[in-house]
Design a protein around this motif. Structure first.
Motif, PDB file in Angstrom:
ATOM      1  N   THR A  47      34.055   9.461  31.576  1.00  0.00           N
ATOM      2  CA  THR A  47      34.779  10.518  30.867  1.00  0.00           C
ATOM      3  C   THR A  47      33.914  11.130  29.776  1.00  0.00           C
ATOM      4  N   VAL A  48      33.187  10.291  29.038  1.00  0.00           N
ATOM      5  CA  VAL A  48      32.264  10.810  28.022  1.00  0.00           C
ATOM      6  C   VAL A  48      31.213  11.713  28.669  1.00  0.00           C
ATOM      7  N   ALA A  49      30.645  11.276  29.782  1.00  0.00           N
ATOM      8  CA  ALA A  49      29.629  12.085  30.472  1.00  0.00           C
ATOM      9  C   ALA A  49      30.208  13.427  30.900  1.00  0.00           C
ATOM     10  N   THR A  70      24.089  -5.145  25.315  1.00  0.00           N
ATOM     11  CA  THR A  70      23.179  -4.245  26.016  1.00  0.00           C
ATOM     12  C   THR A  70      23.351  -2.825  25.490  1.00  0.00           C
ATOM     13  N   ARG A  71      22.545  -1.931  26.045  1.00  0.00           N
ATOM     14  CA  ARG A  71      22.674  -0.499  25.765  1.00  0.00           C
ATOM     15  C   ARG A  71      22.983   0.242  27.066  1.00  0.00           C
ATOM     16  N   GLU A  72      23.705  -0.447  27.950  1.00  0.00           N
ATOM     17  CA  GLU A  72      23.905   0.053  29.307  1.00  0.00           C
ATOM     18  C   GLU A  72      24.601   1.407  29.350  1.00  0.00           C
ATOM     19  N   ASP A  73      25.650   1.589  28.543  1.00  0.00           N
ATOM     20  CA  ASP A  73      26.385   2.851  28.580  1.00  0.00           C
ATOM     21  C   ASP A  73      25.515   4.004  28.102  1.00  0.00           C
ATOM     22  N   ALA A  74      24.755   3.778  27.045  1.00  0.00           N
ATOM     23  CA  ALA A  74      23.845   4.819  26.564  1.00  0.00           C
ATOM     24  C   ALA A  74      22.784   5.128  27.612  1.00  0.00           C
ATOM     25  N   GLU A  80      21.830  10.295  33.286  1.00  0.00           N
ATOM     26  CA  GLU A  80      22.572  11.457  33.763  1.00  0.00           C
ATOM     27  C   GLU A  80      22.177  12.743  33.040  1.00  0.00           C
ATOM     28  N   ALA A  81      21.380  12.619  31.989  1.00  0.00           N
ATOM     29  CA  ALA A  81      20.876  13.763  31.219  1.00  0.00           C
ATOM     30  C   ALA A  81      22.018  14.670  30.750  1.00  0.00           C
ATOM     31  N   VAL A  82      23.089  14.053  30.254  1.00  0.00           N
ATOM     32  CA  VAL A  82      24.237  14.842  29.815  1.00  0.00           C
ATOM     33  C   VAL A  82      23.970  15.529  28.483  1.00  0.00           C
TER      34      VAL A  82
END
Length: 230
Positions: A47-49, A70-74, A80-82
């Motif tokens: 949803t953020v993306a 982790t930093r998985e979401d970032a 995805e280069a959003v």
């Protein structure tokens, strides 16, 4: 540099007044901060993306993600280069995600303020919580409004069970509606239960794979930004 983080007054439709923390030390208005929380796998990062893609051409925005170790979401958002890389930052909470968004918010405050210093001026900062449970809520000292994301695969009884995230978030998103026929979830029941729990607070049923995508949520965010800057 930390601002005065006493919370501003709010209504269901938008900020009712600007608190002292609405302005930076130079007198400029800071970015609106919207938190997105919800259980693991509900679709918060997706949803953020989608919001970044929908809003990046009209608003100056940035994202803070939270994960335990982790930093998985970032990293997903970066792949995805959003947004440009300098507009995405990660906080490793090292504990239950709700701790960093509700109890000890210092790491997230530092992250959002650093983004404003380094990538500003910004209109909007999205703060995504790590996956948590139905009790997760954001401190009003951290965000100005909260979106809570659940999904149909979690069970169509989730809205009826309530919890602070479901009942008090400024916007409730029932996500992955396209999966309802495959997991036996009754969307009508979920919508009715959500309304019963939330009274006049808004609810959006969303499928990021559907034609409408993130459109309704993006429109809600636009409304909050307009109220913040008016």
């Amino acid at each position: 540099m930390h601002l005065d983080h006493s919370p501003a007054a709010h209504s269901h439709d938008g900020p009712a007044a600007l608190g002292a923390d609405a302005f930076r030390s130079d007198g400029s208005r800071r970015a609106l901060r919207i938190g997105l929380g919800g259980p693991v796998g509900s679709g918060k990062t997706a949803t953020v993306a989608a919001l970044c893609r929908a809003l990046r051409d009209e608003l100056s925005l940035a994202v803070v993600t939270n994960d335990i170790y982790t930093r998985e979401d970032a990293e997903f958002l970066l792949r995805e280069a959003v947004l440009p890389p300098e507009r995405i930052t990660a906080v490793e909470t090292g504990a239950c995600p709700h701790t960093a968004i509700r109890d000890d918010i210092s790491a997230n405050l530092e992250a959002v303020e650093d983004l404003e210093d380094e990538a500003g001026p910004l209109d909007l900062i999205l703060v995504e919580s790590g996956g948590d449970n139905l009790t997760a809520t954001f401190s009003k000292g951290l965000v100005d409004a909260q979106v809570f994301v659940i999904d149909v695969a979690g069970g169509d009884d989730i809205p009826r069970k309530g919890g602070p995230g479901v009942t008090t978030a400024d916007l409730l998103v029932i996500n992955k509606t396209d999966l309802a026929p495959y997991v036996g979830s009754d969307l009508g029941r979920m919508a009715a239960d959500a309304k019963a729990q939330r009274a006049e607070l808004p609810v959006v049923l969303q499928s990021l794979r559907g034609e409408g995508g993130v459109g309704e949520v993006a429109d809600w965010v636009r409304g909050r930004v307009a109220a913040w800057t008016a």
